[in-house]
Design a protein around this motif. Structure first.
Motif, short mmCIF file in Angstrom:
data_model
loop_
_atom_site.label_atom_id
_atom_site.label_comp_id
_atom_site.label_asym_id
_atom_site.label_seq_id
_atom_site.Cartn_x
_atom_site.Cartn_y
_atom_site.Cartn_z
N GLY A 267 0.84 -1.20 0.00
CA GLY A 267 0.00 0.00 0.00
C GLY A 267 0.87 1.23 0.00
N ALA A 268 0.25 2.39 0.30
CA ALA A 268 0.98 3.65 0.48
C ALA A 268 1.84 4.05 -0.72
CB ALA A 268 1.82 3.60 1.76
N TRP A 269 1.23 4.04 -1.91
CA TRP A 269 1.94 4.58 -3.08
C TRP A 269 2.04 6.10 -2.93
CZ3 TRP A 269 0.40 -0.33 -3.84
CH2 TRP A 269 0.99 -1.09 -4.86
N SER A 270 3.14 6.66 -3.35
CA SER A 270 3.28 8.11 -3.36
C SER A 270 2.83 8.63 -4.72
CB SER A 270 4.74 8.50 -3.12
OG SER A 270 5.51 8.15 -4.26
N TYR A 315 8.19 -1.55 15.50
CA TYR A 315 9.05 -0.55 14.86
C TYR A 315 8.13 0.58 14.39
CZ TYR A 315 12.01 1.81 11.48
OH TYR A 315 12.71 2.77 10.79
N ILE A 316 8.40 1.78 14.85
CA ILE A 316 7.54 2.91 14.49
C ILE A 316 8.22 3.76 13.43
CG2 ILE A 316 6.24 4.91 15.37
CD1 ILE A 316 5.31 2.23 16.59
N TYR A 317 7.60 3.84 12.26
CA TYR A 317 8.14 4.69 11.18
C TYR A 317 7.98 6.15 11.55
CZ TYR A 317 8.66 0.82 7.90
OH TYR A 317 9.06 -0.34 7.27
N THR A 318 8.99 6.94 11.27
CA THR A 318 8.88 8.38 11.54
C THR A 318 8.97 9.19 10.26
OG1 THR A 318 11.26 8.39 11.97
CG2 THR A 318 9.82 8.25 13.89
N GLY A 319 9.10 8.54 9.13
CA GLY A 319 9.14 9.26 7.85
C GLY A 319 8.79 8.33 6.72
N GLY A 320 8.86 8.84 5.50
CA GLY A 320 8.56 8.03 4.33
C GLY A 320 7.07 7.92 4.09
N THR A 321 6.70 7.36 2.95
CA THR A 321 5.29 7.19 2.64
C THR A 321 4.83 5.85 3.18
OG1 THR A 321 5.74 8.42 0.63
CG2 THR A 321 3.60 7.36 0.77
N VAL A 322 4.16 5.88 4.32
CA VAL A 322 3.67 4.67 4.97
C VAL A 322 2.27 4.92 5.51
CG1 VAL A 322 5.97 3.82 5.66
CG2 VAL A 322 4.70 5.29 7.20
N VAL A 323 1.53 3.85 5.71
CA VAL A 323 0.23 3.95 6.38
C VAL A 323 0.27 2.99 7.56
CG1 VAL A 323 -2.26 3.51 6.20
CG2 VAL A 323 -1.05 4.54 4.27
N ARG A 324 -0.07 3.51 8.74
CA ARG A 324 -0.09 2.65 9.92
C ARG A 324 -1.38 1.84 9.89
NH1 ARG A 324 1.79 5.06 15.39
NH2 ARG A 324 1.65 3.29 16.79
N ILE A 325 -1.26 0.52 10.00
CA ILE A 325 -2.44 -0.34 9.88
C ILE A 325 -3.01 -0.73 11.24
CG2 ILE A 325 -3.33 -2.53 8.92
CD1 ILE A 325 -2.60 -0.51 6.74
N ASP A 326 -2.16 -0.95 12.22
CA ASP A 326 -2.68 -1.31 13.55
C ASP A 326 -2.25 -0.26 14.57
OD1 ASP A 326 0.04 -1.95 13.62
OD2 ASP A 326 -0.27 -3.44 15.20
N PRO A 327 -3.06 -0.06 15.62
CA PRO A 327 -2.72 0.99 16.60
C PRO A 327 -1.39 0.75 17.29
CG PRO A 327 -4.91 0.03 17.06
CD PRO A 327 -4.33 -0.73 15.92
#
Ligand SMILES: [Zn+2]
Length: 401
Positions: A267-270, A315-327
């Motif tokens: 997912g998360a296409w830019s 692992y928590i992403y702090t940048g880049g094109t991502v979508v968080r799926i679970d809380p």
């Protein structure tokens, strides 16, 4: 209706469409989407597009969603592709070679994976290619840490475990030889073109480096996807990896204290990625095949099982094109060549930081029976811990309620 819509939207698409293709991609065949006609409602399409596949308006001007259809940019000068939606309440499963969990045959409680075909994809190539693919480091005369070899070891442990649960198992590679027939020397022209496309200078050393990348990553992954989509045709692909933090010089790598776990879903296409015609097509194929719900449900159970077995934080992403799926932050959507090309549900595991002090010591301890005290705590051998947790997670997901 189709003609009116095309006439209204065509000028918009004509100007924003682009002939761009990703390295080593072939021009997509848009008629491949015909089988998805009238299978998804406008609301479902919009929700998947905006929340998972093209967040932050990434598809604006390239995919125009209406009530009855979507108008999709193809190649410059060519008419857009019109995808007609199902009427509200009338969406249906599209044709596809894979089975959802609900479509699996009845199975005994001790064989929760009976009827399921799983393709294991041990990431990277390993062996003599590991240094070139930058998935290798060594400290002094330590056991070298080689991701490609480590994930192959996990895959081989997984085969009997998954078979015992009833699954049919296939591998995208069984050794450390590339699946692609191409080698860097044959990819220099493509490498120079790829560099120019990125706006970088095609110096001889840059071309060498880029041609290696096109070999071990792009060409290799494209070949594996071909094998999965045309020969194996599984219900699920499981991509096996070990994660790492930047380690600098592979001969004098830095060890870190961070160690974590996460899973990826396609997912998360830019916006930039969607401007490539092949990527736009792949994204739509993925979205319309409706693999997301399967991927999310299976990954959720796996993440839970694996977090409990390893004790690793997310692992928590702090940048880049991502979508968080679970809380909790164990599951993220990202657009990787290594997950988007497989035309079935894909689970992509990224446990353990290879250059964390703890994992480094566990790799040095190798394959052993039982429990050993490593880095101050009793631990099982890391390969079996990984394989057992994946097998238990899949069994829990596919077990009948
Ligand atoms: Zn990897």
């Amino acid at each position: 209706m189709r003609a009116i819509l095309t006439a209204i939207l065509f000028p918009v698409l004509l100007h924003s469409a682009s002939a761009k293709l990703s390295p080593l991609a072939t021009a997509p065949d848009w008629s491949e989407l015909d089988k998805f006609q009238r299978t998804i409602t406008s609301a479902e399409f919009k929700s998947l597009l905006e929340k998972i596949y093209a967040p932050d308006g990434a598809s604006a001007g390239l995919i125009v969603v209406g009530e009855k259809s979507a108008c999709i940019a193809t190649s410059p000068g060519k008419p857009p592709y019109i995808l007609e939606f199902a009427a509200p309440g009338e969406s249906k499963a599209p044709p596809r070679f894979w089975k959802t969990r609900a479509e699996l045959p009845a199975r005994p409680a001790n064989k929760p994976l009976a009827g399921l075909k799983i393709a294991l994809d041990p990431g990277h190539i390993g062996g003599k290619w590991a240094k070139m693919e930058e998935r290798w480091f060594q400290i002094g005369d330590s056991v070298p840490v080689v991701e490609g070899d480590m994930v192959l070891r996990v895959a081989k442990l997984l085969i009997p475990r998954l078979q015992a649960l009833g699954a049919e198992v296939a591998l995208t590679r069984t050794g450390s030889e590339p699946a692609t027939k191409l080698r860097p020397a044959q990819l220099r022209k493509a490498a120079a073109a790829a560099l120019r496309e990125k706006g970088e200078r095609a110096t001889p050393s840059a071309v060498t480096k880029e041609s290696e990348k096109l070999f071990y990553r792009t060409s290799e992954i494209r070949r594996r996807a071909e094998i999965v989509n045309t020969t194996i045709r599984p219900d699920l692909v499981l991509c096996l990896h070990f994660n790492a933090e930047p380690w600098g010089n592979p001969a004098r790598p830095s060890l870190v204290s961070e160690n974590h776990l996460h899973f990826l879903i396609t997912g998360a296409w830019s916006r930039k990625e969607l401007e490539y015609e092949d990527q736009r097509h792949e994204m739509l194929y993925k979205l319309l095949s409706r693999s997301f719900d399967e991927e999310k449900a299976a990954t959720k159970t796996l993440a839970k099982t694996m977090a409990a077995a390893t004790g690793l934080p997310p692992y928590i992403y702090t940048g880049g094109t991502v979508v968080r799926i679970d809380p909790a932050g164990y599951i993220w959507a990202r657009n990787l060549l290594a997950n988007r090309l497989f035309r079935c549900p894909v689970i992509y595991a990224e446990p353990y930081v290879m250059n964390s002090r703890e994992v480094f010591r566990r790799v040095q301890a190798g394959d052993f029976e039982g429990v050993k005290t490593i880095a101050g705590r009793p631990r099982r051998n890391i390969y079996r811990e990984y394989a057992d947790a994946i097998a238990a997670g899949l069994a829990a997901h596919y077990r009948l309620p």
